[in-house]
Design a protein around this motif. Structure first.
Motif, PDB file in Angstrom:
ATOM      1  N   TYR A 319       0.829  -1.200   0.000  1.00 23.14           N
ATOM      2  CA  TYR A 319       0.000   0.000   0.000  1.00 23.14           C
ATOM      3  C   TYR A 319       0.865   1.251   0.000  1.00 23.14           C
ATOM      4  O   TYR A 319       2.070   1.186   0.263  1.00 23.14           O
ATOM      5  N   SER A 320       0.238   2.382  -0.270  1.00 20.74           N
ATOM      6  CA  SER A 320       0.970   3.653  -0.299  1.00 20.74           C
ATOM      7  C   SER A 320       1.151   4.232   1.095  1.00 20.74           C
ATOM      8  O   SER A 320       1.941   5.174   1.287  1.00 20.74           O
ATOM      9  N   GLU A 321       0.431   3.683   2.091  1.00 20.51           N
ATOM     10  CA  GLU A 321       0.596   4.110   3.466  1.00 20.51           C
ATOM     11  C   GLU A 321       0.190   2.967   4.403  1.00 20.51           C
ATOM     12  O   GLU A 321      -0.593   2.089   4.018  1.00 20.51           O
ATOM     13  N   PRO A 322       0.700   2.972   5.650  1.00 26.90           N
ATOM     14  CA  PRO A 322       0.344   1.909   6.595  1.00 26.90           C
ATOM     15  C   PRO A 322      -0.960   2.219   7.309  1.00 26.90           C
ATOM     16  O   PRO A 322      -0.994   2.444   8.527  1.00 26.90           O
ATOM     17  N   TRP A 323      -2.041   2.190   6.579  1.00 25.47           N
ATOM     18  CA  TRP A 323      -3.329   2.637   7.105  1.00 25.47           C
ATOM     19  C   TRP A 323      -3.788   1.824   8.325  1.00 25.47           C
ATOM     20  O   TRP A 323      -4.480   2.345   9.199  1.00 25.47           O
ATOM     21  N   TRP A 324      -3.409   0.565   8.397  1.00 21.49           N
ATOM     22  CA  TRP A 324      -3.796  -0.258   9.553  1.00 21.49           C
ATOM     23  C   TRP A 324      -3.093   0.215  10.816  1.00 21.49           C
ATOM     24  O   TRP A 324      -3.696   0.239  11.892  1.00 21.49           O
ATOM     25  N   ARG A 325      -1.822   0.599  10.683  1.00 20.34           N
ATOM     26  CA  ARG A 325      -1.108   1.131  11.852  1.00 20.34           C
ATOM     27  C   ARG A 325      -1.748   2.436  12.305  1.00 20.34           C
ATOM     28  O   ARG A 325      -1.895   2.678  13.514  1.00 20.34           O
ATOM     29  N   LEU A 387     -12.365  -8.068   7.238  1.00 22.17           N
ATOM     30  CA  LEU A 387     -11.669  -8.199   8.514  1.00 22.17           C
ATOM     31  C   LEU A 387     -11.454  -6.859   9.207  1.00 22.17           C
ATOM     32  O   LEU A 387     -11.503  -6.773  10.439  1.00 22.17           O
ATOM     33  N   VAL A 388     -11.193  -5.807   8.427  1.00 21.49           N
ATOM     34  CA  VAL A 388     -10.883  -4.512   9.045  1.00 21.49           C
ATOM     35  C   VAL A 388     -12.118  -3.645   9.254  1.00 21.49           C
ATOM     36  O   VAL A 388     -12.041  -2.595   9.915  1.00 21.49           O
ATOM     37  N   GLY A 389     -13.265  -4.064   8.709  1.00 23.05           N
ATOM     38  CA  GLY A 389     -14.496  -3.325   8.949  1.00 23.05           C
ATOM     39  C   GLY A 389     -14.761  -2.235   7.921  1.00 23.05           C
ATOM     40  O   GLY A 389     -13.883  -1.853   7.146  1.00 23.05           O
ATOM     41  N   GLU A 390     -15.998  -1.730   7.957  1.00 24.43           N
ATOM     42  CA  GLU A 390     -16.440  -0.762   6.944  1.00 24.43           C
ATOM     43  C   GLU A 390     -15.599   0.502   6.920  1.00 24.43           C
ATOM     44  O   GLU A 390     -15.340   1.061   5.856  1.00 24.43           O
ATOM     45  N   ASN A 395      -9.632   1.465   2.335  1.00 28.49           N
ATOM     46  CA  ASN A 395      -8.165   1.443   2.440  1.00 28.49           C
ATOM     47  C   ASN A 395      -7.632   0.079   2.038  1.00 28.49           C
ATOM     48  O   ASN A 395      -6.606  -0.040   1.349  1.00 28.49           O
ATOM     49  N   ALA A 396      -8.303  -0.964   2.491  1.00 29.07           N
ATOM     50  CA  ALA A 396      -7.870  -2.331   2.164  1.00 29.07           C
ATOM     51  C   ALA A 396      -7.937  -2.590   0.664  1.00 29.07           C
ATOM     52  O   ALA A 396      -7.100  -3.314   0.110  1.00 29.07           O
TER      53      ALA A 396
END
Length: 479
Positions: A319-325, A387-390, A395-396
């Motif tokens: 990804y272009s950024e660590p959106w999960w972090r 898994l990460v939700g709406e 982002n996913a």
């Protein structure tokens, strides 16, 4: 008039060496390196186009940074041999990211977000107790296993792992079935009905215990990443060996023992090597591709026909950024539904590489393998979105680059991370797995005592096999 023959092959000269190593994975390369260091003329024959076995490091297409489609993690404390190689060759390591919540999906599809230190994946108190019981049961039973004495395991408990759990009264609970299936498929790529209890508990013990295999941090199996990728260790070994002695795209066709106590190793391109010793450092399930003359002993033949490679695939989503972090997630996911079975963050912030590694394993992987390519990729991305939700789903879906290897379909390997045994096999044939036969010695990660299926195990097995040969050929060693 004698007709002219066109295209007749020119016979290839016989090459004489001290040792032929079959397999250019970590175990075979370690054997080859140590043998050459001892002064023995050694050649390593690798069937595939690349070295490293189940290690597969690539430069990203969408930017700097290395992605790992195979073996990824090492540990400087519990895996000293492979870590020593990174130091020997000046390879930098980085700690696995461990700050944030994990995401879990149970067999019922229900999602839970777990903060660090949470004791259970389930919000149901009964399920939480059952989960704790089965995890404790596995951990304690594995600790009692003697990984060097196969006769010590109780014969009456030498059943499938599913039946072993049933012997303790726990298999009847669906939540336990999901947990146990998730554990065996993630660790060896096979369902608990297929794997022998003795074999699986031995495997867990060999990896420093259940918590070690499933965790990160100082004592976890997922502790350190190699900045240049694990394949850089294999490349460094090759570069430290004599030029031209590691041959890729060179599958072995046959190994014939001769009356003068030598062997003839012939490749599929009909290049023949005359050698005093041979080290077999390929997965046991791939011995079938080689014609042995005389045939392998019955015990080894049984292992060849009985071991089952793990059903496995690995994907890297960049990804272009660590959106999960940014959302407080550590990037560790577990699902008993699939297609994602488990995964970790494999980012390198120094290179602006933000990636998640996902594994598909067991029966879930078998079904996923059958999908067309685009459906495979879409299934993974959409599952991550679930898994990460709406709030994080878009982002996913905003994937910069997606790469994967279906290890089950890899020629000359046919699975990962190892080949497992069913009930009773380890007891009957565990010793035979490593026993030399004629001029043949046996390496490969499966033959390790500690860390089977890991780079550490491959390295130690390669060293052991090489030392056997060095000891046997000591009088003939070149100075």
């Amino acid at each position: 008039m004698i007709p002219q023959v066109y295209g007749a092959a020119t016979p290839k000269p016989l090459v004489e060496v001290d040792v032929v190593v079959v397999g250019g994975g970590f175990s075979g390369l370690m054997s080859g390196y140590n043998l050459q260091q001892s002064g023995l003329k050694t050649v390593v024959l690798e069937a595939k186009e690349q070295i490293g076995g189940r290690s597969r490091s690539f430069q990203r297409k969408s930017g700097p940074g290395v992605i790992e489609l195979g073996a990824t993690w090492i540990n400087n404390r519990t895996q000293p041999e492979v870590f020593a190689l990174t130091e020997q060759f000046g390879l930098e390591t980085a700690e696995q990211f461990t700050d944030g919540d994990t995401v879990f999906q149970g067999v019922d599809g229900k999602l839970s977000r777990m903060p660090p230190g949470a004791q259970s994946n389930s919000e149901d108190p009964i399920e939480a107790v059952l989960e704790g019981k089965v995890l404790t049961l596995i951990a304690e039973a594995a600790e009692e296993v003697d990984i060097r004495d196969f006769d010590k395991f109780p014969k009456k408990k030498d059943v499938s792992f599913a039946d072993w759990v049933a012997l303790h009264g726990l298999w009847k609970f669906p939540h336990v079935q999901g947990v146990v299936t998730g554990i065996t498929t993630s660790i060896v790529g096979r369902a608990p009905e297929e794997v022998g209890a003795h074999y699986f508990l031995d495997y867990v013990k060999s990896g420093n215990g259940l918590i070690s295999l499933l965790s990160e941090g100082a004592d976890g199996a997922q502790s350190l990443k190699v900045k240049k990728g694990t394949t850089s260790i294999a490349t460094s070994l090759v570069n430290a060996m004599e030029n031209g002695t590691v041959l890729v795209s060179t599958p072995v066709k046959s190994i014939k023992s001769c009356d003068d106590d030598t062997s003839i190793v012939t490749t599929k391109s009909d290049q023949a090597f005359k050698t005093k010793k041979v080290i077999i450092a390929i997965p046991t399930n791939m011995y079938k591709d080689i014609e042995f003359d005389p045939p392998l002993p019955k015990e080894k033949g049984t292992l060849v026909s009985s071991t089952k490679p793990g059903i496995y695939a690995k994907l890297i989503l960049s990804y272009s950024e660590p959106w999960w972090r940014n959302a407080g997630l550590v990037g560790k996911f577990t699902s008993f539904v699939g297609p994602i079975c488990f995964g970790w963050d494999t980012s390198d912030l120094a290179d602006s590489q933000y990636s998640l590694a996902f594994f598909v394993s067991g029966d879930i992987a078998a079904e996923w393998h059958e999908l067309p390519q685009q459906e495979k990729e879409d299934a993974i991305v959409e599952h991550l979105a679930t898994l990460v939700g709406e709030e994080l789903a878009e982002n996913a879906r905003d994937v910069l680059e997606l790469n994967y290897v279906e290890w089950t379909k890899e020629e000359y390997l046919e699975g990962a991370p190892t080949s497992s045994m069913g009930p009773g096999l380890l007891r009957k044939y565990g010793a035979a797995l490593r026993e030399p036969y004629s001029n043949l010695h046996f390496g490969g990660g499966e033959t390790a005592y500690e860390w089977k299926g890991y780079l550490e195990g491959a390295i130690t097995a390669g060293k052991r096999a090489a030392q056997e040969v060095i000891d046997d050929l000591g009088a003939d060693k070149k100075e």
